[in-house]
Design a protein around this motif. Structure first.
Motif, PDB file in Angstrom:
ATOM      1  N   ASN A  69      33.039  -0.185  91.128  1.00 45.94           N
ATOM      2  CA  ASN A  69      31.870   0.463  91.865  1.00 45.94           C
ATOM      3  C   ASN A  69      32.638   1.349  93.140  1.00 45.94           C
ATOM      4  O   ASN A  69      31.855   2.085  93.719  1.00 45.94           O
ATOM      5  N   ASP A 128      32.821  -4.696  88.300  1.00 44.95           N
ATOM      6  CA  ASP A 128      31.308  -4.790  88.246  1.00 44.95           C
ATOM      7  C   ASP A 128      30.720  -5.721  87.459  1.00 44.95           C
ATOM      8  O   ASP A 128      31.342  -6.242  86.359  1.00 44.95           O
ATOM      9  N   SER A 129      29.463  -5.922  87.737  1.00 46.66           N
ATOM     10  CA  SER A 129      28.687  -6.997  86.916  1.00 46.66           C
ATOM     11  C   SER A 129      27.934  -6.332  85.891  1.00 46.66           C
ATOM     12  O   SER A 129      27.383  -7.150  85.120  1.00 46.66           O
ATOM     13  N   GLU A 186      31.368  -8.826  95.687  1.00 52.94           N
ATOM     14  CA  GLU A 186      29.793  -8.827  94.910  1.00 52.94           C
ATOM     15  C   GLU A 186      29.705 -10.067  93.995  1.00 52.94           C
ATOM     16  O   GLU A 186      30.384 -10.601  93.184  1.00 52.94           O
ATOM     17  N   SER A 187      28.670 -10.665  94.626  1.00 53.96           N
ATOM     18  CA  SER A 187      28.385 -12.405  94.031  1.00 53.96           C
ATOM     19  C   SER A 187      27.912 -12.306  92.717  1.00 53.96           C
ATOM     20  O   SER A 187      27.956 -13.335  92.057  1.00 53.96           O
ATOM     21  N   THR A 188      27.519 -11.124  92.091  1.00 55.02           N
ATOM     22  CA  THR A 188      27.040 -11.427  90.562  1.00 55.02           C
ATOM     23  C   THR A 188      27.975 -10.909  89.759  1.00 55.02           C
ATOM     24  O   THR A 188      28.345 -10.977  88.633  1.00 55.02           O
ATOM     25  N   GLY A 192      34.064 -12.496  91.680  1.00 53.85           N
ATOM     26  CA  GLY A 192      33.616 -12.753  92.961  1.00 53.85           C
ATOM     27  C   GLY A 192      32.717 -14.353  92.988  1.00 53.85           C
ATOM     28  O   GLY A 192      32.832 -15.087  93.447  1.00 53.85           O
ATOM     29  N   ASN A 217      28.825 -12.313 102.514  1.00 53.19           N
ATOM     30  CA  ASN A 217      29.014 -11.016 101.229  1.00 53.19           C
ATOM     31  C   ASN A 217      29.803  -9.875 101.839  1.00 53.19           C
ATOM     32  O   ASN A 217      29.185  -9.209 102.646  1.00 53.19           O
ATOM     33  N   GLY A 219      30.685  -7.512  99.905  1.00 53.92           N
ATOM     34  CA  GLY A 219      30.506  -6.403  99.060  1.00 53.92           C
ATOM     35  C   GLY A 219      31.512  -6.113  97.804  1.00 53.92           C
ATOM     36  O   GLY A 219      31.830  -6.870  97.393  1.00 53.92           O
ATOM     37  N   TYR A 220      31.845  -4.642  97.853  1.00 49.73           N
ATOM     38  CA  TYR A 220      32.641  -4.503  96.663  1.00 49.73           C
ATOM     39  C   TYR A 220      34.184  -4.169  97.312  1.00 49.73           C
ATOM     40  O   TYR A 220      34.800  -3.244  97.044  1.00 49.73           O
TER      41      TYR A 220
END
Length: 336
Positions: A69, A128-129, A186-188, A192, A217, A219-220
């Motif tokens: 991201n 990323d998720s 990023e929690s998803t 993370g 959070n 972030g990225y």
């Protein structure tokens, strides 16, 4: 110039089927093969690969895709050493690398570039998720390895993020800290989630009670994200005495915020990061962190890529790489 997508449309078959015909796979019906070959002839479609590739159906080339991201690709302090470990390993086995961008502009997609160049395998560097591209990789019918992301039906290599978080919390508790916060990525996303799961389980195992506002959070995984999250923690009526930050770059931002707030690390707040990027040991103070074996991650990804190229029917493997705690100067015994 006709693309594989044009061939698939003309033949009324999927890209996966076209790819199998191009790679001379036996797992294609005679009717499908005939239709695809006719479409190839009609459209005058020729993959732009070397004569060796056309003759042997092997290019000795592995495609490298960055799917993260921040958009920094190889410039990211984590990815650089990983890709170098990967490059060295596959180079010893006479494979070249083709780097493509997932966000490529223009008529030709990054997947079409991979097919046109006839890559034998693909390695995907992911933070990323978003797993929407997985369907595309499945349709390509090319062996894939994912780094830093757990994928059930593909090979994947990642650090032991869960136990790394346990180590970080155990270290802080051993120093007497009870007010421990967590700045997560990023929690998803996979890493993370795993690091947050490790943090929560460690806090629970030590019988501590972490307020909801102690979970921030970031972030990225950027320094700015860590700085902003730490500022929120510092404004609490009862700020933490220690914080586990789910990435070294975020930890750097968190330490900056602490200094801007007029406090000191580790005299007022202890900080533990995750990654052990190169700058971590040169910071002032030097960062206590969870070290990932980045070179080994790259080597294991290279091994899985080559094994899956040589044996396309082998079952997917999930490879977890151990981590270790590096004690430096950003943690200390809690003040009594």
């Amino acid at each position: 110039m006709a693309t594989i997508y044009d061939v698939a449309k003309e033949a009324a078959y999927s890209i996966s089927t076209v790819s199998k015909v191009l790679n001379n796979s036996t797992n294609v019906s005679s009717r499908a093969r005939k239709k695809v070959l006719e479409a190839i002839e009609t459209l005058d479609y020729v993959p732009n690969s070397s004569a060796r590739t056309l003759a042997t159906k092997k290019s000795n080339m592995i495609g490298v895709v960055f799917s993260e991201n921040l958009g920094v690709g190889m410039a990211h302090p984590f990815f650089g050493p990983v890709i170098e470990g990967f490059r060295k390993f596959v180079d010893m086995h006479n494979y070249d690398l083709l780097f493509v961008s997932r966000s490529i502009k223009g008529e030709e997609s990054y997947t079409n570039q991979l097919i046109r160049r006839g890559v034998d395998g693909i390695v995907v560097f992911s933070t990323d998720s978003d797993q929407s591209d997985l369907k595309i990789y499945r349709e390509l019918g090319i062996p894939c390895v994912f780094i830093d992301m757990e994928v059930n039906d593909f090979n994947s290599v990642y650090s032991d993020n869960y136990h790394g978080a346990l180590m970080a919390v155990d270290h802080l508790v051993a120093l007497g800290h009870q007010k421990i916060a967590h700045i997560h990525g990023e929690s998803t996303g996979f890493i993370g989630v795993e690091r947050m799961r490790g943090f929560n389980d460690a806090i629970s195992a030590h019988g501590l009670n972490t307020p909801e506002e102690y979970i921030m959070n970031g972030g990225y995984y950027s320094a700015d994200g860590g700085r902003m999250a730490m500022m929120k923690l510092l404004r609490l009526s009862e700020p933490p005495t220690a914080v586990f930050v789910s990435g070294d770059q975020m930890a750097i931002g968190a330490i900056q915020a602490i200094k801007e707030y007029g406090l000191s690390v580790p005299e007022d707040i202890s900080v533990v990061g995750f990654d052990d990027i190169e700058i971590a040991k040169y910071m002032e103070p030097a960062l206590t962190t969870i070290a990932q074996d980045k070179e080994k991650i790259g080597q294991q990804a290279g091994l899985l890529a080559i094994e899956s190229i040589l044996n396309p029917n082998c079952l997917p493997v999930k490879k977890t790489i151990p981590v270790r705690l590096i004690k430096r100067e950003t943690t200390r015994q809690v003040k009594k």
